[in-house]
Design a protein around this motif. Sequence first.
Motif, short mmCIF file in Angstrom:
data_model
loop_
_atom_site.label_atom_id
_atom_site.label_comp_id
_atom_site.label_asym_id
_atom_site.label_seq_id
_atom_site.Cartn_x
_atom_site.Cartn_y
_atom_site.Cartn_z
N SER A 35 0.82 -1.20 0.00
CA SER A 35 0.00 0.00 0.00
C SER A 35 0.86 1.26 0.00
O SER A 35 0.59 2.21 -0.74
CB SER A 35 -0.92 0.00 1.23
OG SER A 35 -1.72 1.15 1.25
N SER A 109 -11.10 3.98 -5.27
CA SER A 109 -9.74 3.72 -4.80
C SER A 109 -8.74 4.40 -5.73
O SER A 109 -8.56 3.98 -6.87
CB SER A 109 -9.46 2.22 -4.76
OG SER A 109 -8.07 1.99 -4.56
N ARG A 144 -5.95 -2.80 -0.63
CA ARG A 144 -7.00 -1.87 -0.22
C ARG A 144 -8.12 -2.61 0.49
O ARG A 144 -8.76 -2.06 1.39
CB ARG A 144 -7.54 -1.11 -1.43
CG ARG A 144 -6.47 -0.48 -2.33
CD ARG A 144 -5.35 0.21 -1.59
NE ARG A 144 -5.79 1.48 -1.02
CZ ARG A 144 -5.14 2.12 -0.07
NH1 ARG A 144 -4.03 1.64 0.43
NH2 ARG A 144 -5.60 3.26 0.41
#
Length: 176
Positions: A35, A109, A144
């Motif tokens: 991430s 996202s 995510r």
Amino acid sequence: MRVLQWMDELELAVCQQFNHYNRRRAISRFFGAVSRLGDGVLWYALMLALPVIHGPEAAWVSLQMAVVGLASLPVYKWLKRRTSRRRPCHRDRPFARTVAPLDEFSFPSGHTMHAVGFSVILVAWLPVWGWLVVPFALLVAASRLVLALHYPSDVAMGALIGASMAAAVLGVVSLF
């Protein structure tokens, strides 16, 4: 938005299933690192490195990647403000939260949007990178969900926006 509230309820169970894996320290650290790299660090470094690795003509690829990122941003920001969708990790459910979100809202996202958009451009021009960036983009999308920062539909919409912007840029470039 009523539709997103309805979708939230449907998707929370899926979010909890993905987030279950985040309770394992090694998995949490791995997806936390993915991430963090997906925040842009890896992509910007790659854009700078492409002309060094592949020669000056690869600057054209880097430029297209940058255009995809810049063109996607207004759509992303507009949707974030318009929907104001709370992140799964901010819900009243027991999520293992190990990474702080970069902003308040979840739809769409941005990590996935950029990962897909950049990957499409890069693989279209330099297919040799596919073995690296395609799995990385998939890991970014999965991160995510595992980290409870997004719902599946957030990730899907991010991927759709990124792929669409990349296709538009490639379409415009093909005209010249």
